[in-house]
Design a protein around this motif. Structure first.
Motif, PDB file in Angstrom:
ATOM      1  N   ALA A  92       0.839  -1.204   0.000  1.00  0.00           N
ATOM      2  CA  ALA A  92       0.000   0.000   0.000  1.00  0.00           C
ATOM      3  C   ALA A  92       0.872   1.250   0.000  1.00  0.00           C
ATOM      4  O   ALA A  92       0.582   2.227  -0.715  1.00  0.00           O
ATOM      5  CB  ALA A  92      -0.930  -0.002   1.216  1.00  0.00           C
ATOM      6  N   ALA A  93       1.949   1.242   0.778  1.00  0.00           N
ATOM      7  CA  ALA A  93       2.850   2.397   0.829  1.00  0.00           C
ATOM      8  C   ALA A  93       3.556   2.604  -0.514  1.00  0.00           C
ATOM      9  O   ALA A  93       3.747   3.742  -0.951  1.00  0.00           O
ATOM     10  CB  ALA A  93       3.883   2.222   1.948  1.00  0.00           C
ATOM     11  N   LEU A  94       3.937   1.522  -1.169  1.00  0.00           N
ATOM     12  CA  LEU A  94       4.600   1.637  -2.472  1.00  0.00           C
ATOM     13  C   LEU A  94       3.638   2.149  -3.537  1.00  0.00           C
ATOM     14  O   LEU A  94       4.019   2.976  -4.374  1.00  0.00           O
ATOM     15  CB  LEU A  94       5.220   0.293  -2.872  1.00  0.00           C
ATOM     16  N   ALA A  95       2.394   1.691  -3.501  1.00  0.00           N
ATOM     17  CA  ALA A  95       1.394   2.208  -4.447  1.00  0.00           C
ATOM     18  C   ALA A  95       1.162   3.697  -4.202  1.00  0.00           C
ATOM     19  O   ALA A  95       1.071   4.482  -5.158  1.00  0.00           O
ATOM     20  CB  ALA A  95       0.082   1.430  -4.310  1.00  0.00           C
ATOM     21  N   LEU A  96       1.076   4.088  -2.933  1.00  0.00           N
ATOM     22  CA  LEU A  96       0.906   5.507  -2.600  1.00  0.00           C
ATOM     23  C   LEU A  96       2.124   6.310  -3.049  1.00  0.00           C
ATOM     24  O   LEU A  96       1.992   7.407  -3.596  1.00  0.00           O
ATOM     25  CB  LEU A  96       0.664   5.667  -1.101  1.00  0.00           C
TER      26      LEU A  96
END
Length: 154
Positions: A92-96
């Motif tokens: 999720a952090a990488l997508a963000l």
């Protein structure tokens, strides 16, 4: 043109404040329960997208110090293609990170990226992660514009 004005050296107080902001974000992240390794993955991924060799070199080293494995560092550019390597929060952090870093292209953080990030993070964790992404993007832009050399390469 190889010589550039070193933005961080020309107005060192501004650079110092940005570095202090980065340290404050790191502390807030730790206080919120966001793992240092996750922050380093975010910083590496943003630096990959922005083509910032100086920051890539620094944050790969920092990731290793935080216990990150070589495999996870090497696969980071293709994180969407591998399963079982990155946690739900990291994904999720990488997508963000990608959405916030590519704002000029996307014009938005897509609703699905936002929804997933806010599902796996608390409000405070989401906020510090977004701040970490913002700060690394600012540092990348200063470094790339200044053409900061990677230590030991010149």
């Amino acid at each position: 043109m190889s010589n550039r004005i070193a933005l961080g050296k020309t107005l060192p107080n501004l650079m110092k404040q940005l570095v202090e902001l980065s340290a404050s974000v790191n502390k807030a992240a730790a206080d919120a329960g966001v793992d240092q390794s996750l922050l380093e993955l975010v910083k590496i991924r943003a630096s990959q997208i922005n083509g910032c060799a100086f920051c890539l070199d620094m944050h790969v080293r920092d990731a290793r110090k935080a216990g990150e494995t070589e495999q996870r560092i090497y696969l980071l550019n293709a994180w969407r293609e591998v399963t079982g390597v990155y946690t739900e929060q990291e994904r999720a952090a990488l997508a963000l990170t990608e959405a916030m870093t590519k704002l000029p292209d996307t014009q938005d953080v897509p609703d699905d990226v936002y929804a997933e990030a806010t599902r796996v993070f608390t409000e405070e964790q989401y906020t510090v992660t977004a701040w970490a992404i913002t700060v690394i993007n600012a540092l990348n832009r200063i470094s790339v514009t200044s053409r900061n050399p990677v230590p030991g390469t010149r």
